[in-house]
Design an enzyme around this catalytic site. Structure first.
Site, short mmCIF file in Angstrom:
data_model
loop_
_atom_site.label_atom_id
_atom_site.label_comp_id
_atom_site.label_asym_id
_atom_site.label_seq_id
_atom_site.Cartn_x
_atom_site.Cartn_y
_atom_site.Cartn_z
N ASN A 193 0.81 -1.22 0.00
CA ASN A 193 0.00 0.00 0.00
C ASN A 193 0.85 1.27 0.00
OD1 ASN A 193 0.29 -1.48 2.60
ND2 ASN A 193 -0.31 0.50 3.45
N ALA B 86 -13.82 -2.92 -0.25
CA ALA B 86 -14.49 -2.23 -1.35
C ALA B 86 -14.07 -0.75 -1.49
CB ALA B 86 -16.01 -2.31 -1.19
N HIS B 87 -13.80 -0.09 -0.36
CA HIS B 87 -13.54 1.35 -0.44
C HIS B 87 -12.20 1.69 -1.09
CE1 HIS B 87 -10.57 2.11 2.87
NE2 HIS B 87 -11.02 0.95 3.30
N CYS C 1 0.00 7.73 10.76
CA CYS C 1 0.10 8.84 11.71
C CYS C 1 -0.71 8.46 12.94
CB CYS C 1 -0.46 10.11 11.10
SG CYS C 1 -0.31 11.53 12.15
#
Ligand SMILES: *Cc1c(COP(=O)(O)O)cnc(C)c1O
Length: 397
Positions: A166, A215-216, A340
């Site tokens: 990612n 899904a997002h 963060c």
């Protein structure tokens, strides 16, 4: 300023700040939203209600979405379990398999650059007495599979490796890992959350036994994801984490999120139909940014250049740090590539594992582009960053 540059600088994107953080989440595609809406209102039935049309309608929608989701990754319909997202699916896969196949001393192998969903679950399992091995990666962000081979023992239950990272977009050696795991008789769990919708996924071809996605990350809604569980050759039976009503084939109880599931199915269908075309144009955007950073020596690329998602660019800035960059250019929304947590900005565990120094990791940022990225947004970002870097040079001289 040459004319082309002046023109580019004068074209303002429709909306500021420009969104370059598609790897963290994406907007819902209007077609996905449209597909979801009836299931909030007129078609609001419970998919488990077997006695009336309200329930049947909802169940039909779930069934259709399950087919769309399965096709998206090359699986069968009954191999898809809907979850609240990838994090839950990761927990189900790791904890569920350990629970179901608990030997005398279970052992799991994973990679240092996994998402926190995997690493934090592994460290919890470690506290429960599960032995975990963490493979290192090279400067390119790739693990050495001969190390995997050496780590596999009689106690090894599973190898957990993501499809694509990612933070860096680096695509992992999935096919090779799948073949090795199958040969050595251990399960292969693949976190495909970042790859889904960006490259073609083939769970069967790559011998993946469990996989998850959310899904997002590909224009579907938040709060819905899926776990793929192979049903034959091999048949995997993870223990359930949620009990209460035996939904989802007893793997995951709880009333189904019908609008979310319908939306996820539609997002899968759209992604499968459009990702190749989109990847081509997104790649052009990434090249433009890369050229800007590299030719001017403003930054260098982190991670494998060859084995990378088309939409992701992680760079190490020269002469400045990511906090300064982000504060100075609020007109573009980029990520630091580090989680963060509360007030403290932790240097990315991914970049540190790749051998970057703490300072280099703290000077790194991630651009991730997507379906709605426009050429004028790239031009705007470049001209805005040009100003920023000119300011730095002046400051130093
Ligand atoms: C986003 C992401 C997750 C977590 O997904 P959620 O939807 O937040 O549960 C897990 N793994 C990877 C690789 C991701 O990119």
């Amino acid at each position: 300023m040459i004319a082309a540059e002046r023109d580019a600088a004068s074209v303002q994107p429709a909306r500021l700040p420009v969104y370059f953080d598609y790897n963290s989440t994406t907007p819902v595609d209007p077609a996905v939203l449209e597909c979801m809406l009836p299931y909030f209102t007129t078609e609001f039935g419970n998919a488990s209600s077997k006695t009336h049309a309200f329930g049947w309608k909802a169940d039909e929608a779930v069934d259709y979405a399950r087919q769309q989701t399965a096709e998206f990754i090359g699986a069968e319909k009954d191999e898809i379990i809907f979850t609240s997202g990838a994090t839950e699916a990761v927990n189900m896969a790791l904890k569920g398999v350990v629970e179901a196949y608990r030997g005398r001393q279970p052992h799991i192998i994973t990679v240092q650059t996994e998402h926190k969903a995997v690493l934090d679950t592994c460290s919890w399992l470690e506290q429960q007495g599960v032995q975990i091995s963490y493979l290192s990666v090279n400067r390119q962000g790739l693990p050495d599979l001969t190390e995997l081979e050496k780590e596999i023992s009689a106690e090894t239950l599973m190898f957990a490796m993501m499809y694509a990272n990612n933070e860096t977009g680096v695509i992992q050696p999935v096919e090779e890992a799948g073949a090795l795991c199958r040969e050595r008789g251990i399960f292969f769990f693949c976190d495909a959350t970042q790859a889904a919708g960006k490259i073609r996924l083939h769970v069967k071809q790559n011998k993946i036994d469990l996989a998850c996605f959310s899904a997002h990350k590909f224009y579907g809604p938040k709060g819905i994801g899926a776990l793929y569980i192979s049903r034959k050759n091999p048949r995997v039976r993870p223990a359930a984490l949620l009990h209460g009503g035996s939904h989802e084939n007893n793997f995951r109880s709880g009333t189904l999120n019908v609008p979310g599931i319908a939306g996820m199915g539609k997002a899968c269908e759209l992604a499968a139909a459009t990702f190749q075309h989109q990847a081509d144009s997104i790649l052009k955007f990434r090249f433009a940014l890369e050229q800007f950073f590299c030719e001017n020596n403003f930054a260098s690329i982190n991670g494998s250049v060859a084995s990378r998602l088309p939409n992701t660019l992680n760079i190490c800035l020269a002469g400045t740090d990511s906090a300064t960059f982000i504060k100075s250019i609020p007109e573009i929304a980029v990520a630091t590539g580090s989680a963060c947590t509360s007030a403290s900005l932790q240097p990315s565990h991914v970049l540190r594992a790749m051998g970057l120094t703490e300072k280099e990791a703290a000077s790194s940022i991630r651009f991730s582009m997507g379906r709605y990225t426009r050429p004028e947004e790239i031009n705007f970002a470049i001209s805005r960053m040009k100003k920023f870097f000119a300011g730095i040079v002046q400051h130093h001289t």
